[in-house]
Scaffold this active site. Structure first.
Site, PDB file in Angstrom:
ATOM      1  N   CYS A 134       0.828  -1.283   0.268  1.00 56.00           N
ATOM      2  CA  CYS A 134      -0.183   0.037   0.278  1.00 56.00           C
ATOM      3  C   CYS A 134       0.856   1.174   0.129  1.00 56.00           C
ATOM      4  O   CYS A 134       1.589   1.304  -1.069  1.00 56.00           O
ATOM      5  CB  CYS A 134      -1.271   0.314   1.047  1.00 56.00           C
ATOM      6  SG  CYS A 134      -2.237  -1.104   1.005  1.00 56.00           S
ATOM      7  N   ASP A 189      -8.934  -0.710  -8.150  1.00 57.30           N
ATOM      8  CA  ASP A 189      -7.689  -0.236  -7.364  1.00 57.30           C
ATOM      9  C   ASP A 189      -7.724   1.597  -7.582  1.00 57.30           C
ATOM     10  O   ASP A 189      -7.658   2.432  -8.492  1.00 57.30           O
ATOM     11  CB  ASP A 189      -6.097  -0.274  -7.311  1.00 57.30           C
ATOM     12  CG  ASP A 189      -5.465   0.088  -5.898  1.00 57.30           C
ATOM     13  OD1 ASP A 189      -6.210   1.039  -4.937  1.00 57.30           O
ATOM     14  OD2 ASP A 189      -4.895  -0.285  -5.386  1.00 57.30           O
ATOM     15  N   HIS A 221      -7.373  -3.696  -3.204  1.00 58.51           N
ATOM     16  CA  HIS A 221      -6.351  -2.776  -2.553  1.00 58.51           C
ATOM     17  C   HIS A 221      -6.111  -3.447  -1.372  1.00 58.51           C
ATOM     18  O   HIS A 221      -7.533  -3.403  -0.546  1.00 58.51           O
ATOM     19  CB  HIS A 221      -7.009  -1.358  -2.262  1.00 58.51           C
ATOM     20  CG  HIS A 221      -5.545  -0.313  -1.963  1.00 58.51           C
ATOM     21  ND1 HIS A 221      -4.631   0.087  -2.578  1.00 58.51           N
ATOM     22  CD2 HIS A 221      -5.805  -0.011  -0.316  1.00 58.51           C
ATOM     23  CE1 HIS A 221      -3.822   0.983  -1.942  1.00 58.51           C
ATOM     24  NE2 HIS A 221      -4.066   0.860  -0.305  1.00 58.51           N
TER      25      HIS A 221
END
Length: 252
Positions: A134, A189, A221
């Site tokens: 991330c 995403d 995600h």
């Protein structure tokens, strides 16, 4: 299976002390170093388990609490299972902390983490690899661009905001990166729409960076994070295969 030892360590930085987790094979032999960059939820049992899995494969892994300026980990109290839809206040608290970690601070902190690894008897001589999740994928690209002589490989998974219009957007680091880069993007995403994927690909290609960018179809995600609602086992195992292949290519 290699036995693993995990310990808490403190890393002096220019702005204080970063608490961190160190995982390494139990025999005490110096191993190639891997710097693991957290997602927004930070240093917690799941990330320690990820570091342990890499240590089992033969690496010395450092996981710093990149939010150390806001306190030792966990910076916010986390449930065992993180479902942002059910607990929106967690991300609401973390978001401004994430935004405060600029590219400049990231590269400065990375210098401290990399120096610590260079001086550690548990890390083999030579450059290290990075893997980030991330927001950690963003930190990894900034670090690789800011310390090209110290970084040999970069893995980034379900990264967000990697090729924005911002002056310090991570894709602008490409011209300085000498490492091999592997990026496993999440499908659909909102943090990395197709136009950003294309801009990132073009930046890496133009800069001559050895790289692979893949979209993990059906994976959300956050797909590698087993303690969150975004976890996707198939995507997570694909990530492990890709990451371990990258490390094997890099370190032999």
């Amino acid at each position: 299976m290699t036995s693993v030892q995990g310990t808490a360590v403190d890393i002096p930085t220019e702005d204080g002390v970063a608490d961190a987790y160190l995982a390494r094979p139990g025999d005490g032999t110096p191993r190639p170093g891997v710097l693991l960059y957290q997602d927004a939820f930070g240093l917690r049992p799941h990330l320690r388990a990820m570091a342990d899995r890499l240590a089992e494969a033969g690496y010395t892994v450092l996981v710093p609490n990149v939010f150390y300026r806001h306190g030792r980990a966990p910076v916010v109290e986390l449930p065992e299972f993180i479902d942002p839809a059910a607990r929106p206040e967690i991300f609401e608290t973390l978001y401004p902390i994430m935004l405060s970690l600029t590219s400049e601070l990231t590269v400065r902190d990375a210098g401290a983490y990399l120096r610590w690894m260079e001086q550690s008897e548990l890390v083999a001589d030579g450059p290290v690899a990075l893997t980030g999740y991330c927001m950690g994928a963003r930190l990894a690209l900034w670090t690789a661009g800011g310390h090209p002589d110290r970084v040999a490989a970069v893995g980034g998974f379900h990264g967000g905001h990697l090729a924005t219009d911002a002056p310090d957007s991570p894709h602008r680091s490409a011209e300085h990166i000498t490492a091999e880069v592997y990026l496993g993007h999440a499908d659909n995403d909102s943090a990395l729409p197709p136009e950003q994927m294309q801009r990132l690909e073009e930046a890496l290609t133009t800069a001559g960076v050895r790289h692979t960018c893949e979209v993990y179809e059906g994976a959300q995600h956050g797909y590698t994070q087993a303690d969150t609602a975004a976890y996707d086992e198939q995507g997570a195992e694909r990530h492990w295969a890709a990451l371990l292949d990258l490390l094997k290519r890099t370190f032999g």
